[in-house]
Scaffold this motif. Structure first.
Motif, PDB file in Angstrom:
ATOM      1  N   GLY A 162       1.623  10.563  -6.486  1.00  0.00           N
ATOM      2  CA  GLY A 162       3.093  11.589  -7.608  1.00  0.00           C
ATOM      3  C   GLY A 162       1.971  11.289  -9.105  1.00  0.00           C
ATOM      4  N   PHE A 163       1.452  10.239  -9.881  1.00  0.00           N
ATOM      5  CA  PHE A 163       0.714  10.770 -10.295  1.00  0.00           C
ATOM      6  C   PHE A 163      -0.689  11.937 -10.537  1.00  0.00           C
ATOM      7  CE2 PHE A 163       3.457   7.521 -12.223  1.00  0.00           C
ATOM      8  CZ  PHE A 163       3.607   7.732 -13.189  1.00  0.00           C
ATOM      9  N   VAL A 164      -1.558  11.837  -9.919  1.00  0.00           N
ATOM     10  CA  VAL A 164      -2.218  12.794  -9.136  1.00  0.00           C
ATOM     11  C   VAL A 164      -1.802  14.059  -8.697  1.00  0.00           C
ATOM     12  CG1 VAL A 164      -3.993  12.838  -7.758  1.00  0.00           C
ATOM     13  CG2 VAL A 164      -3.908  10.808  -8.865  1.00  0.00           C
ATOM     14  N   MET A 165      -0.905  14.208  -8.287  1.00  0.00           N
ATOM     15  CA  MET A 165      -0.071  15.502  -7.982  1.00  0.00           C
ATOM     16  C   MET A 165       1.189  15.661  -8.239  1.00  0.00           C
ATOM     17  SD  MET A 165      -2.014  15.879  -3.929  1.00  0.00           S
ATOM     18  CE  MET A 165      -1.049  17.679  -3.733  1.00  0.00           C
ATOM     19  N   PRO A 166       1.715  15.808  -9.647  1.00  0.00           N
ATOM     20  CA  PRO A 166       2.768  15.761  -9.927  1.00  0.00           C
ATOM     21  C   PRO A 166       3.754  17.235  -9.590  1.00  0.00           C
ATOM     22  CG  PRO A 166       1.703  16.052 -11.572  1.00  0.00           C
ATOM     23  CD  PRO A 166       0.381  16.141 -10.607  1.00  0.00           C
ATOM     24  N   ASP A 167       3.352  18.282  -9.542  1.00  0.00           N
ATOM     25  CA  ASP A 167       3.264  19.497  -9.082  1.00  0.00           C
ATOM     26  C   ASP A 167       2.148  19.934  -7.294  1.00  0.00           C
ATOM     27  OD1 ASP A 167       4.607  21.933  -8.379  1.00  0.00           O
ATOM     28  OD2 ASP A 167       3.649  22.937 -10.461  1.00  0.00           O
ATOM     29  N   PRO A 168       3.101  19.294  -6.039  1.00  0.00           N
ATOM     30  CA  PRO A 168       1.992  19.672  -5.278  1.00  0.00           C
ATOM     31  C   PRO A 168       2.068  20.632  -4.454  1.00  0.00           C
ATOM     32  CG  PRO A 168       4.113  18.713  -4.981  1.00  0.00           C
ATOM     33  CD  PRO A 168       3.930  18.717  -5.834  1.00  0.00           C
ATOM     34  N   PHE A 178       5.144  13.469 -17.274  1.00  0.00           N
ATOM     35  CA  PHE A 178       6.130  11.044 -16.490  1.00  0.00           C
ATOM     36  C   PHE A 178       6.850  11.478 -15.712  1.00  0.00           C
ATOM     37  CE2 PHE A 178       8.534   8.173 -17.242  1.00  0.00           C
ATOM     38  CZ  PHE A 178       7.743   6.666 -16.524  1.00  0.00           C
ATOM     39  N   TYR A 179       7.913  13.130 -16.877  1.00  0.00           N
ATOM     40  CA  TYR A 179       9.064  13.177 -15.360  1.00  0.00           C
ATOM     41  C   TYR A 179       8.982  13.794 -14.004  1.00  0.00           C
ATOM     42  CZ  TYR A 179      13.416  15.890 -13.911  1.00  0.00           C
ATOM     43  OH  TYR A 179      14.035  16.626 -13.705  1.00  0.00           O
ATOM     44  N   SER A 180       7.897  14.330 -14.522  1.00  0.00           N
ATOM     45  CA  SER A 180       7.516  15.635 -12.667  1.00  0.00           C
ATOM     46  C   SER A 180       6.200  14.605 -11.800  1.00  0.00           C
ATOM     47  CB  SER A 180       6.966  16.730 -12.645  1.00  0.00           C
ATOM     48  OG  SER A 180       7.183  16.952 -13.703  1.00  0.00           O
ATOM     49  N   ALA A 181       5.767  13.345 -12.402  1.00  0.00           N
ATOM     50  CA  ALA A 181       5.844  12.372 -11.775  1.00  0.00           C
ATOM     51  C   ALA A 181       6.904  11.366 -11.270  1.00  0.00           C
ATOM     52  CB  ALA A 181       4.430  11.540 -12.381  1.00  0.00           C
ATOM     53  N   SER A 231       0.886  -1.874   0.250  1.00  0.00           N
ATOM     54  CA  SER A 231      -0.233   0.098  -0.281  1.00  0.00           C
ATOM     55  C   SER A 231       0.591   1.877   0.068  1.00  0.00           C
ATOM     56  CB  SER A 231      -0.849   0.353   1.523  1.00  0.00           C
ATOM     57  OG  SER A 231       0.011   0.128   2.816  1.00  0.00           O
ATOM     58  N   GLY A 232       1.944   0.624   0.501  1.00  0.00           N
ATOM     59  CA  GLY A 232       3.166   2.127   0.439  1.00  0.00           C
ATOM     60  C   GLY A 232       3.518   2.371  -0.652  1.00  0.00           C
ATOM     61  N   SER A 233       4.157   1.506  -1.482  1.00  0.00           N
ATOM     62  CA  SER A 233       4.076   1.878  -2.857  1.00  0.00           C
ATOM     63  C   SER A 233       3.040   2.116  -3.978  1.00  0.00           C
ATOM     64  CB  SER A 233       4.407   0.783  -3.269  1.00  0.00           C
ATOM     65  OG  SER A 233       5.760  -0.428  -3.085  1.00  0.00           O
ATOM     66  N   LEU A 234       2.220   1.979  -3.463  1.00  0.00           N
ATOM     67  CA  LEU A 234       0.791   1.953  -4.547  1.00  0.00           C
ATOM     68  C   LEU A 234      -0.002   3.017  -4.168  1.00  0.00           C
ATOM     69  CD1 LEU A 234      -1.367  -1.308  -4.723  1.00  0.00           C
ATOM     70  CD2 LEU A 234      -0.250   0.330  -6.206  1.00  0.00           C
ATOM     71  N   PHE A 235       0.799   3.938  -2.739  1.00  0.00           N
ATOM     72  CA  PHE A 235       0.406   5.622  -2.281  1.00  0.00           C
ATOM     73  C   PHE A 235       1.027   6.075  -3.555  1.00  0.00           C
ATOM     74  CE2 PHE A 235       0.750   8.843   0.575  1.00  0.00           C
ATOM     75  CZ  PHE A 235      -0.406   9.098   0.387  1.00  0.00           C
ATOM     76  N   ALA A 236       2.943   6.311  -2.921  1.00  0.00           N
ATOM     77  CA  ALA A 236       3.083   7.532  -3.908  1.00  0.00           C
ATOM     78  C   ALA A 236       3.388   6.680  -5.535  1.00  0.00           C
ATOM     79  CB  ALA A 236       4.826   6.591  -2.935  1.00  0.00           C
ATOM     80  N   ILE A 237       3.127   5.699  -5.712  1.00  0.00           N
ATOM     81  CA  ILE A 237       2.639   6.230  -6.878  1.00  0.00           C
ATOM     82  C   ILE A 237       1.656   6.935  -7.473  1.00  0.00           C
ATOM     83  CG2 ILE A 237       2.425   4.624  -9.786  1.00  0.00           C
ATOM     84  CD1 ILE A 237       4.668   2.432  -8.148  1.00  0.00           C
ATOM     85  N   LEU A 238       0.269   6.852  -6.501  1.00  0.00           N
ATOM     86  CA  LEU A 238      -0.543   7.099  -7.269  1.00  0.00           C
ATOM     87  C   LEU A 238      -1.193   8.746  -7.350  1.00  0.00           C
ATOM     88  CD1 LEU A 238      -3.442   4.638  -5.929  1.00  0.00           C
ATOM     89  CD2 LEU A 238      -3.021   4.780  -8.303  1.00  0.00           C
TER      90      LEU A 238
END
Length: 150
Positions: free
Chosen positions: A21-27, A37-40, A12-19
């Motif tokens: 990262g792709f939902v908020m590539p610029d927090p 893709f680079y930002s994510a 779940s920690g890995s999935l959370f970071a990936i999700l």
């Protein structure tokens, strides 16, 4: 139970970071994301670095507490269905620390843990230790992407 919780935290920690990262590539919303893709990938590294230790320590601890309380209440009431409901509610309550991030992580942790529990396997410590390779691999892959395309 602890080895299953560690496996749940790894997945779940890995999935959370990936999700995240792709939902908020610029927090911080400071710039227009030109290379999504680079930002994510960059943010997956950051999210993994900060969220995974918290999910591993805080998530495992609170999940064990929540499951033990739910198990106790289930035995007292004699109703097995109460266990999953109380455990889910306690995961949500413990996940309210940093809305909405920790709430999403706690729900993801709960679902992952329940899926592993449903398999009814007796998870060993070696499996729990091996599961820690998942976040490490995700972190190394996202670092490589940033390094190659940056």
């Amino acid at each position: 139970m602890l080895s299953r919780k560690i496996i749940s935290a790894s997945v779940s920690g890995s999935l959370f970071a990936i999700l995240l990262g792709f939902v908020m590539p610029d927090p911080f919303g400071e710039q227009v994301v030109e290379n999504y893709f680079y930002s994510a990938s960059t943010m997956v590294n950051v999210y993994m670095m900060y969220s995974f230790p918290v999910i591993l320590l805080y998530g495992v601890l609170t999940s064990i507490i929540g499951d033990k309380v739910a198990e106790f209440m289930s035995k007292k009431s004699g109703n097995k269905n109460i266990e999953i409901i109380v455990s889910g509610i306690l995961h949500i309550v413990f996940g309210l620390v940093l809305l909405p991030y920790s709430l999403g992580a706690s729900i993801l942790f709960f679902v992952t843990d329940r899926l592993l529990q449903k398999q009814r396997k007796n998870y060993q410590w070696l499996q729990a230790f091996k599961s820690l390779v998942i976040p490490l691999t995700i972190w190394i892959i996202s670092l490589a992407i940033v390094w190659l395309f940056g």
